[in-house]
Design an enzyme around this catalytic site. Structure first.
Site, PDB file in Angstrom:
ATOM      1  CD1 TRP A 105      -2.195  -2.105   1.968  1.00  0.00           C
ATOM      2  CD2 TRP A 105      -3.038  -1.256  -0.028  1.00  0.00           C
ATOM      3  NE1 TRP A 105      -2.901  -3.142   1.214  1.00  0.00           N
ATOM      4  CE2 TRP A 105      -3.566  -2.344   0.167  1.00  0.00           C
ATOM      5  CE3 TRP A 105      -3.523  -0.520  -1.036  1.00  0.00           C
ATOM      6  CZ2 TRP A 105      -4.723  -3.077  -0.478  1.00  0.00           C
ATOM      7  CZ3 TRP A 105      -4.276  -1.056  -1.936  1.00  0.00           C
ATOM      8  CH2 TRP A 105      -4.835  -2.409  -1.551  1.00  0.00           C
ATOM      9  CG  ASP A 175      -2.936   4.091   4.487  1.00  0.00           C
ATOM     10  OD1 ASP A 175      -3.846   3.987   5.033  1.00  0.00           O
ATOM     11  OD2 ASP A 175      -2.627   3.467   3.302  1.00  0.00           O
ATOM     12  CE  LYS A 199      -7.978  -2.151   5.480  1.00  0.00           C
ATOM     13  NZ  LYS A 199      -8.219  -3.329   4.647  1.00  0.00           N
TER      14      LYS A 199
HETATM   15  N1  PMP Z   1      -4.031   1.547   2.637  1.00  0.00           N
HETATM   16  C1  PMP Z   1      -4.051   0.259   3.318  1.00  0.00           C
HETATM   17  C2  PMP Z   1      -3.113   0.072   4.413  1.00  0.00           C
HETATM   18  C3  PMP Z   1      -4.914  -0.699   3.126  1.00  0.00           C
HETATM   19  O1  PMP Z   1      -4.811  -1.667   3.898  1.00  0.00           O
HETATM   20  C4  PMP Z   1      -5.999  -0.628   2.015  1.00  0.00           C
HETATM   21  C5  PMP Z   1      -6.864  -1.671   1.794  1.00  0.00           C
HETATM   22  N2  PMP Z   1      -6.785  -2.861   2.339  1.00  0.00           N
HETATM   23  C6  PMP Z   1      -5.772   0.404   1.231  1.00  0.00           C
HETATM   24  C7  PMP Z   1      -4.803   1.521   1.751  1.00  0.00           C
HETATM   25  C8  PMP Z   1      -6.748   0.723   0.107  1.00  0.00           C
HETATM   26  O2  PMP Z   1      -7.820   0.931   0.631  1.00  0.00           O
HETATM   27  P1  PMP Z   1      -9.291   1.285  -0.259  1.00  0.00           P
HETATM   28  O3  PMP Z   1      -9.583  -0.116  -0.694  1.00  0.00           O
HETATM   29  O4  PMP Z   1     -10.168   1.644   0.783  1.00  0.00           O
HETATM   30  O5  PMP Z   1      -9.095   2.181  -1.345  1.00  0.00           O
END
Ligand code: PMP
Length: 365
Positions: A105, A175, A199
């Site tokens: 991510w 994030d 989450k």
């Molecule tokens: N950042 C992290 C740390 C994540 O775990 C996730 C999704 N699992 C995301 C970003 C992406 O999130 P989204 O699917 O809401 O765009």
């Protein structure tokens, strides 16, 4: 009504919600507070909805002890849209933004920043496949950087910052999608925190942004309205239609967090829960191997581990499924196993997983 048959839900997101929250939503689903309609059918300008909206904001402020000079915003587009919005708003031409690369991510956030402007790698734990979090001394960024971006918990690799880096005068942006509300954080250390809800906060559909007004004031205004943080800040996140039901669910989750004793109480429970599963890994004599380095970086939220080979992992996952466990396969990009033990995953589920792991080892070791 009969008690629902609840799986041991270790999904990585969307993920388990507290049963009490689901029951409350069910109770209010057909008629919300004597209005003759469901909240799903109600205007986002109604006083009933606005009360829910404002309750979610004030509970977030209270639970995370957010200082007064911060705004709490509700956006859509997931954390993934934040990867782009952060540089679009805060990475002007002539400046550079630093990214600490601790997993998939973080890499995605970095890729979006490079699309929007000039971004650089401030540190990386890619060597060894993101088993650890870089130390303060490894971070390389100038004090003239636009900001420093980190990922507080790496959902796929199962690592987590134990203590956050010192960014000096550079705005620190995190994030926190996969560990917000799992432990107390000093919000004042960050200029901005963002988190997809699916989450620890709510079902999917909303992204929470906590942003210092001082940073907001520096934002580039030459971006479309829906991509400007100021649009949300100036309109209490009601510029356009927000995901009303998801925000309602978040308000219910936040009430539940408060009832549990707040974020510090949840952290204590999360530590106990994670210790059960890590305990099974560590006592297994190598039958299970954890991915994250045990001495520094293990996530309390996403516990990642492998078995000796893929065939044994397949067997483990198949038998776990039979035994009522859901969501234990690792992310499709890395394989292996992952137990996501977010706030709403009960202690009993982690205990059951530990017992299952011990038994599986006895039968297959
Ligand atoms: N950042 C992290 C740390 C994540 O775990 C996730 C999704 N699992 C995301 C970003 C992406 O999130 P989204 O699917 O809401 O765009």
């Amino acid at each position: 009504m009969s008690k629902p048959n609840r799986a041991y839900n270790f999904n990585a997101g969307p993920s388990a919600l507290p049963l009490a929250v689901l029951e409350k939503a069910r109770e209010e689903l057909l008629e919300f507070q004597g209005t003759g309609m469901s909240l799903l059918e109600m205007s986002h300008r109604s006083k009933e909805y606005e009360a829910v909206h404002n309750e979610a904001i004030s509970l977030l402020k209270e639970l995370l002890q957010i200082p007064d000079d911060y705004e709490v915003l509700f956006l859509q587009g997931g954390a993934s849209l934040q990867f782009a919005m952060v540089p679009l708003n805060f990475l002007p031409a002539g400046k550079k933004a630093g990214y600490v690369l601790t997993g998939s991510w973080a890499e995605k956030a970095y890729a979006e920043a490079k699309m929007a402007g000039d971004a650089f790698e401030a540190a990386s734990s890619k060597e060894g496949n993101y088993r650890r979090i870089p130390e303060q001394g490894e971070l390389q960024f100038g004090q003239d950087s636009a900001y420093l971006h980190i990922t507080s918990n790496n959902t796929i690799h199962g690592t987590q910052w134990a203590t956050f880096p010192d960014a000096g005068d550079v705005p620190l942006i995190a994030d926190m999608s996969s560990d917000i509300l799992s432990r107390p954080v000093n919000v004042g250390k960050f200029s901005m925190i963002y988190a997809g809800a699916q989450k620890n906060l709510a079902p999917a559909g909303v992204t929470v942004v906590i942003i210092r007004r001082g940073l907001l004031e520096t934002a580039n205004l030459k971006v479309p309205a829906m991509l400007r943080y100021s649009t949300y800040a100036q309109n209490n996140s009601l510029y356009n239609t927000p995901p009303t039901f998801t925000i309602y669910m978040m308000a219910l989750v936040l009430r539940w967090v408060k009832q549990q004793g707040g974020v510090a109480a949840l952290e204590k429970r999360n530590r106990e829960k994670a210790a059960l599963v890590y305990g099974a890994i560590d006592a297994s004599g190598g039958f299970y191997t954890g991915h994250a380095r045990p001495d520094c970086c293990r996530s309390l939220m996403n516990i990642t581990f492998r078995l000796a080979d893929e065939a044994l992992e397949k067997k483990f996952l198949a038998e776990a499924k039979q035994a009522g466990f859901v969501g234990l396969a690792g992310h499709r990009s890395v394989g292996g196993c992952r137990a996501s033990a977010y706030n709403a995953v009960p202690y009993e589920a982690c205990l059951a997983l530990k017992e299952f792991m011990v038994k599986f080892q006895q039968d297959n070791g």
